[in-house]
Design an enzyme around this catalytic site. Structure first.
Site, short mmCIF file in Angstrom:
data_model
loop_
_atom_site.label_atom_id
_atom_site.label_comp_id
_atom_site.label_asym_id
_atom_site.label_seq_id
_atom_site.Cartn_x
_atom_site.Cartn_y
_atom_site.Cartn_z
N LYS A 112 -0.56 5.49 23.40
CA LYS A 112 -1.58 5.63 24.58
C LYS A 112 -1.43 4.29 25.11
O LYS A 112 -1.55 3.19 24.50
CB LYS A 112 -3.00 5.77 23.86
CG LYS A 112 -4.18 5.78 24.62
CD LYS A 112 -5.42 6.65 24.18
CE LYS A 112 -6.12 5.78 23.57
NZ LYS A 112 -6.78 4.35 23.81
N GLU A 181 -13.13 7.57 29.20
CA GLU A 181 -13.95 7.07 28.45
C GLU A 181 -15.09 6.44 29.37
O GLU A 181 -14.81 5.77 30.45
CB GLU A 181 -13.55 5.79 27.67
CG GLU A 181 -14.63 5.10 26.85
CD GLU A 181 -14.00 4.25 25.72
OE1 GLU A 181 -12.73 4.08 25.41
OE2 GLU A 181 -14.82 3.51 25.02
O1 KIV Z 1 -9.35 2.68 20.15
C1 KIV Z 1 -9.85 3.68 20.14
O2 KIV Z 1 -10.50 4.23 19.25
C2 KIV Z 1 -9.95 4.63 21.49
C3 KIV Z 1 -10.97 5.58 21.43
C4 KIV Z 1 -12.28 4.88 21.90
C5 KIV Z 1 -10.43 6.40 22.59
O3 KIV Z 1 -9.33 4.07 22.46
#
Ligand code: KIV
Length: 263
Positions: A112, A181
């Site tokens: 991600k 988010e």
């Molecule tokens: O780092 C994380 O846990 C995240 C979530 C807040 C989506 O990116």
């Protein structure tokens, strides 16, 4: 046993059952979430809730790889996403080199990265090279110092238009899903409806295609602060402290170990 999701089944889940995503940082908790959660995110939020820092920025790729390996061991039936930490995807070259490290050194199913249209070229380059990418738009924790705080997005026309551009760019670049988010619920719903890949929300209302929560927040284990969007499904901190207090009492009184806990 649940069937492990893939990038294809995740994409196809759009407009069906909402996706349940949760973070995990180790094999112990990941194993508890295996066969329940659809997706486990090894989030760089571990830098705060696990390592005690004030933000996510000092998480390193080595640390993310270490935690990702632990989670993948604990949750072999669950689709995993490894968060790329701050500074590891500033250009196409370092993004691909670092994503390749994640794919070669762990069994993570995807990575991600935070950002919208500004990261589209990088996402496309990763996807073109066989990396499954989850986007992350809206409030970007890795930009906390640059933006001067955790800023909720979608509060005015310009911000809504930017979110729409970001979502489209992330989809067009080939991401299989994205996290949104800290966005007003009606706006997040509009964003989710504007793209054909799942949009998983955190602090973004219930008009999106799934939800993600940080496990230590939703289990009530992280006490430093609780964002408005976090629902605590367990009073974890209280339960743990009560248990350890009871243990201490019994050690002092020599009630523990009793006969059944003695060889
Ligand atoms: O780092 C994380 O846990 C995240 C979530 C807040 C989506 O990116």
């Amino acid at each position: 046993m649940m069937k492990k999701m893939t990038v294809n089944t995740i994409k196809k889940s759009k407009n069906t059952t909402p996706l349940t995503m949760i973070t995990a940082y180790d094999a112990l908790f990941a194993n508890l979430f295996n066969d329940i959660a659809d997706i486990i995110l090894i989030g760089d939020s571990l830098n705060m809730s696990f390592a005690g820092h004030n933000d996510t920025l000092s998480a390193t790729l080595d640390q993310m790889i270490y935690h990702t390996n632990a989670v993948c061991k604990g949750a072999p039936n669950t689709f995993t996403i490894c968060d790329m930490p701050f500074g590891t995807y500033t250009c196409k070259t370092n993004a691909l080199d670092n994503a390749i490290r994640v794919f070669q050194e762990t069994t993570a199913d995807s990575i991600k990265i935070e950002g919208g249209d500004d990261k589209a070229e990088i996402i496309k380059h990763l996807v073109d090279n066989g990396i499954a990418v989850c986007g992350h738009i809206g409030l970007l924790p890795q930009s906390v110092r640059g933006e001067g705080g955790y800023l909720v997005k979608g509060k005015d026309d310009a911000s809504i238009k930017q979110l729409l551009r970001d979502a489209k760019a992330v989809e067009d670049a080939g991401a299989f899903c994205m996290v949104i988010e800290g966005v007003k619920a009606d706006v997040a719903t509009q964003i989710a409806q504007s793209v054909s890949i799942p949009v998983v929300g955190i602090g973004a209302g219930n008009g999106v295609d799934g939800q993600v929560l940080v496990f230590s927040d939703m289990l009530g284990l992280f006490e430093a602060f609780t964002p408005k969007f976090v629902k605590k499904y367990l009073n974890g901190a209280e339960l743990v402290k009560d248990a350890v207090t009871q243990y201490k009492k019994e050690v002092i009184s020599k009630e523990f170990p009793d006969e059944i806990h003695t060889y």
